[in-house]
Design a protein around this motif. Structure first.
Motif, PDB file in Angstrom:
ATOM      1  N   ALA A 172      40.533  -8.176  22.747  1.00 46.01           N
ATOM      2  CA  ALA A 172      40.302  -7.338  23.926  1.00 46.01           C
ATOM      3  C   ALA A 172      41.376  -6.264  24.046  1.00 46.01           C
ATOM      4  CB  ALA A 172      40.272  -8.213  25.178  1.00 46.01           C
ATOM      5  N   LEU A 173      42.615  -6.647  23.774  1.00 50.15           N
ATOM      6  CA  LEU A 173      43.713  -5.677  23.825  1.00 50.15           C
ATOM      7  C   LEU A 173      43.541  -4.595  22.771  1.00 50.15           C
ATOM      8  CD1 LEU A 173      46.472  -4.733  24.861  1.00 50.15           C
ATOM      9  CD2 LEU A 173      47.528  -6.364  23.282  1.00 50.15           C
ATOM     10  N   LYS A 175      40.771  -3.618  21.352  1.00 56.23           N
ATOM     11  CA  LYS A 175      39.627  -2.768  21.706  1.00 56.23           C
ATOM     12  C   LYS A 175      40.012  -1.763  22.779  1.00 56.23           C
ATOM     13  CE  LYS A 175      34.894  -2.972  23.481  1.00 56.23           C
ATOM     14  NZ  LYS A 175      33.810  -3.856  23.997  1.00 56.23           N
ATOM     15  N   ALA A 176      40.716  -2.231  23.811  1.00 64.29           N
ATOM     16  CA  ALA A 176      41.143  -1.334  24.885  1.00 64.29           C
ATOM     17  C   ALA A 176      42.094  -0.266  24.359  1.00 64.29           C
ATOM     18  CB  ALA A 176      41.807  -2.146  25.997  1.00 64.29           C
ATOM     19  N   ARG A 177      42.973  -0.664  23.421  1.00 65.94           N
ATOM     20  CA  ARG A 177      43.902   0.314  22.848  1.00 65.94           C
ATOM     21  C   ARG A 177      43.154   1.387  22.055  1.00 65.94           C
ATOM     22  NH1 ARG A 177      46.947  -2.945  20.455  1.00 65.94           N
ATOM     23  NH2 ARG A 177      48.714  -2.957  21.905  1.00 65.94           N
ATOM     24  N   GLU A 179      40.040   2.362  22.519  1.00 69.75           N
ATOM     25  CA  GLU A 179      39.330   3.224  23.471  1.00 69.75           C
ATOM     26  C   GLU A 179      40.294   4.211  24.128  1.00 69.75           C
ATOM     27  OE1 GLU A 179      37.481   0.556  26.186  1.00 69.75           O
ATOM     28  OE2 GLU A 179      35.823   0.030  24.820  1.00 69.75           O
ATOM     29  N   HIS A 180      41.483   3.734  24.463  1.00 69.45           N
ATOM     30  CA  HIS A 180      42.485   4.612  25.071  1.00 69.45           C
ATOM     31  C   HIS A 180      42.897   5.722  24.107  1.00 69.45           C
ATOM     32  CE1 HIS A 180      46.182   6.041  26.863  1.00 69.45           C
ATOM     33  NE2 HIS A 180      46.843   5.663  25.768  1.00 69.45           N
ATOM     34  N   ARG A 183      40.069   8.274  23.831  1.00 71.36           N
ATOM     35  CA  ARG A 183      39.993   9.140  25.002  1.00 71.36           C
ATOM     36  C   ARG A 183      41.171  10.122  25.037  1.00 71.36           C
ATOM     37  NH1 ARG A 183      38.217   4.827  29.771  1.00 71.36           N
ATOM     38  NH2 ARG A 183      36.126   4.404  28.948  1.00 71.36           N
TER      39      ARG A 183
END
Length: 221
Positions: A172-173, A175-177, A179-180, A183
């Motif tokens: 999860a971390l 994936k979030a990284r 995506e960040h 963006r």
């Protein structure tokens, strides 16, 4: 054929411990010892008939008694009652009875001592009892090993659950990284495009302003 059992004794913590086992190694494993207590002189084989009888009645089971006492070995022993008294007590020697000063010559005559009989003959371990005790030890050892395997399986399941939870959280971390970062790159690209448009607009305006200012000066002449 089951191995013949022997009785081993040691002192660990607040307790003397004894066990009927086929070898020193088996005794150390049952005691949970991390070092060889026999080589260190902290454990020994014993032939005390009381201790042998107690351990042979429960082969493979660690029996205890308060350290330094001479009471019976049991599965559940109480803590020593003299923990705070230190080592001030010394071993008391039994008082000798005063010799009789009687002049009775018959009492001075040497008397024949009765022949010694074997201690507690009923407690001797015969071959059949030894085989029975050895079989009981192996049964207890299998039970202990099964319990150990059960504990290991429980620890393995807990490790697997923890590893899965860690992997899920890490995924999860990550994936979030990602995506960040995507963006951020998009925003930076948009920012670069805006900077380019702003720079182009500034250049166009500079040229137009120069022409208009020249026209205004000619009009004022």
């Amino acid at each position: 054929m089951p191995k013949k059992l022997k009785t081993y004794q040691t002192s660990l913590g607040f307790y003397d411990q004894a066990i009927a086992a086929p070898s020193m190694k088996a005794a150390l494993q049952a005691w949970g010892a991390s070092s060889n207590l026999f080589h260190q002189g902290a454990a020994k084989e014993t032939d005390d008939p009381d201790i042998v009888a107690a351990t042979m009645a429960k082969p493979g089971v660690v029996l205890r008694r308060p350290v330094g006492s001479d009471g019976p070995f049991t599965e559940s022993a109480e803590l020593p009652t003299d923990l705070g008294e230190g080592e001030g007590k010394s071993e008391r020697k039994p008082k000798r009875r005063p010799k009789s000063r009687s002049n009775d010559k018959s009492k001075n005559k040497p008397t024949k001592r009765p022949a010694r009989t074997a201690k507690e003959p009923s407690r001797k371990i015969d071959d059949q009892a030894a085989r029975k005790a050895a079989a009981a030890f192996e049964k207890e050892e299998r039970r202990r090993e099964a319990e150990h395997r059960k504990e290991e399986a429980a620890r393995a399941r807990e490790r697997a659950r923890r590893d899965k939870a860690v992997a899920t959280a890490q995924a999860a971390l990550d994936k979030a990284r990602r995506e960040h970062e995507a963006r951020t790159e998009e925003i930076e690209a948009e920012q670069a495009a805006l900077d380019a448009r702003a720079e182009a607009e500034q250049g166009r305006w500079d040229k137009q302003r120069m022409k208009l200012e020249q026209a205004l000066r000619r009009a004022r002449e």
